[in-house]
Design an enzyme around this catalytic site. Structure first.
Site, PDB file in Angstrom:
ATOM      1  N   HIS A  45       0.778  -1.187  -0.065  1.00 57.09           N
ATOM      2  CA  HIS A  45       0.051  -0.086   0.127  1.00 57.09           C
ATOM      3  C   HIS A  45       0.844   1.255  -0.044  1.00 57.09           C
ATOM      4  O   HIS A  45       1.931   1.416   0.373  1.00 57.09           O
ATOM      5  CB  HIS A  45      -0.982  -0.179   1.105  1.00 57.09           C
ATOM      6  CG  HIS A  45      -0.310   0.212   2.470  1.00 57.09           C
ATOM      7  ND1 HIS A  45       0.096   1.331   3.117  1.00 57.09           N
ATOM      8  CD2 HIS A  45      -0.048  -0.805   3.379  1.00 57.09           C
ATOM      9  CE1 HIS A  45       0.804   1.316   4.278  1.00 57.09           C
ATOM     10  NE2 HIS A  45       0.392  -0.027   4.742  1.00 57.09           N
ATOM     11  N   ARG A  67      -6.141   1.510   3.969  1.00 61.90           N
ATOM     12  CA  ARG A  67      -5.131   1.712   3.214  1.00 61.90           C
ATOM     13  C   ARG A  67      -4.786   0.691   2.146  1.00 61.90           C
ATOM     14  O   ARG A  67      -4.308   0.954   1.131  1.00 61.90           O
ATOM     15  CB  ARG A  67      -3.841   1.937   4.030  1.00 61.90           C
ATOM     16  CG  ARG A  67      -3.273   1.001   4.869  1.00 61.90           C
ATOM     17  CD  ARG A  67      -2.229   1.384   5.947  1.00 61.90           C
ATOM     18  NE  ARG A  67      -1.735   0.317   6.776  1.00 61.90           N
ATOM     19  CZ  ARG A  67      -2.166   0.033   7.987  1.00 61.90           C
ATOM     20  NH1 ARG A  67      -3.234   0.265   8.391  1.00 61.90           N
ATOM     21  NH2 ARG A  67      -1.584  -0.831   8.668  1.00 61.90           N
ATOM     22  N   GLU A  84      -1.662  -6.262   8.103  1.00 60.14           N
ATOM     23  CA  GLU A  84      -0.440  -6.237   8.354  1.00 60.14           C
ATOM     24  C   GLU A  84       0.009  -6.715   9.617  1.00 60.14           C
ATOM     25  O   GLU A  84      -0.966  -7.116  10.402  1.00 60.14           O
ATOM     26  CB  GLU A  84      -0.128  -4.540   8.547  1.00 60.14           C
ATOM     27  CG  GLU A  84       1.166  -3.871   8.978  1.00 60.14           C
ATOM     28  CD  GLU A  84       2.464  -4.367   8.354  1.00 60.14           C
ATOM     29  OE1 GLU A  84       2.615  -5.352   8.467  1.00 60.14           O
ATOM     30  OE2 GLU A  84       2.987  -3.527   7.746  1.00 60.14           O
ATOM     31  N   HIS A  99       0.403  -5.337   2.774  1.00 66.43           N
ATOM     32  CA  HIS A  99       1.205  -4.553   3.697  1.00 66.43           C
ATOM     33  C   HIS A  99       2.682  -5.191   3.586  1.00 66.43           C
ATOM     34  O   HIS A  99       3.039  -6.345   3.283  1.00 66.43           O
ATOM     35  CB  HIS A  99       0.708  -4.611   5.257  1.00 66.43           C
ATOM     36  CG  HIS A  99      -0.914  -4.334   5.104  1.00 66.43           C
ATOM     37  ND1 HIS A  99      -1.258  -3.062   5.689  1.00 66.43           N
ATOM     38  CD2 HIS A  99      -1.895  -5.064   4.753  1.00 66.43           C
ATOM     39  CE1 HIS A  99      -2.484  -3.030   5.599  1.00 66.43           C
ATOM     40  NE2 HIS A  99      -3.069  -4.214   5.133  1.00 66.43           N
TER      41      HIS A  99
END
Length: 237
Positions: A9, A60, A87, A179
């Site tokens: 991202h 995100r 993440e 991520h």
């Protein structure tokens, strides 16, 4: 020959503020949006047709996925979201400024928490501001209270085997927009990167990593589409 595209991202607001983000659902900055669009433009310029995309349940990554597909003129591609592509969970470090945390605990200790393979940060206390137990995105899931890269891999790999690998084996071209650490887990698995080396593998934001795979999903080629922002790739074979 199936192709896997990994896309980290774009810059988030907490990236900009130098805070441990983990599972906190912060949005992209304007720069992050631009990075996501640039990634999509590079995918289009490379002539890559994406058959399906996967992303986490964090804004995100979702927005990076959507912005990239739009810029690649492939917004029609189906997208699957799953928390197992989130993440890494930063536990008790979540929300803290990285520089201030280093001053409090010492640079060496923070480096161990951030960069070691199997040493997680302190656990997140339940009931606090960043307790995700009541978030409906995770209903019914057994959630961690902290994670190392090793335990992130334990979370990501079953989802890879269950949902993503079968699509690639069927010959589809797949985009995974996620991520730094969830993508690092996939890279470790595919390239058989040793534990002590994977923490040195950096994946730049918004720069598509294109991995060509054989029928057994072994990498036979890999490259970043933005060569000016490329990082060193693990050895193939």
């Amino acid at each position: 020959m199936p192709v896997l595209v990994l896309l980290r991202h774009g810059q988030s607001q907490w990236n900009l503020e130098n805070r441990f983000t983990g599972w906190v659902d912060v949005d992209l900055t304007a720069e992050g949006e631009a990075q996501a669009r640039k990634g999509g433009e590079l995918i289009k310029a490379a002539g890559l047709d994406i058959d399906e995309a996967f992303t986490s349940v964090q804004t995100r990554a979702i927005r990076t996925c959507n912005l990239a597909l739009d810029a690649a003129a492939q917004s029609f591609v189906p997208v699957t979201k799953d928390w197992r592509l989130n993440e890494r969970h930063y536990g008790g470090l979540t929300g803290l400024n990285k520089a201030e945390t280093a001053e409090k605990h010492g640079e060496e200790q923070v480096t161990i928490w951030r960069r070691s393979y199997d040493v997680p940060p302190p656990e997140l206390a339940p009931g606090g501001e960043y307790d995700f137990a009541s978030d409906r995105r995770y209903k019914g899931a057994s959630l961690p209270s902290t994670e190392s890269l090793a335990t992130t891999l334990v979370r990501v790999l079953p989802y890879w085997e269950e949902a993503i690998a079968p699509k690639l084996k069927a010959g589809e071209n797949i985009l995974v927009a996620a991520h730094g650490n969830s993508l690092r887990a996939i890279v470790k698995h595919l390239f058989a990167v040793p534990d002590d080396q994977i923490v040195k593998v950096e994946i730049p934001t918004g720069n598509p990593l294109v991995i060509e795979l054989d029928a057994d999903l072994k990498p036979v080629g890999a490259r970043y589409l933005d060569e000016a922002r490329a990082e060193k790739l693990p050895a193939i074979g």
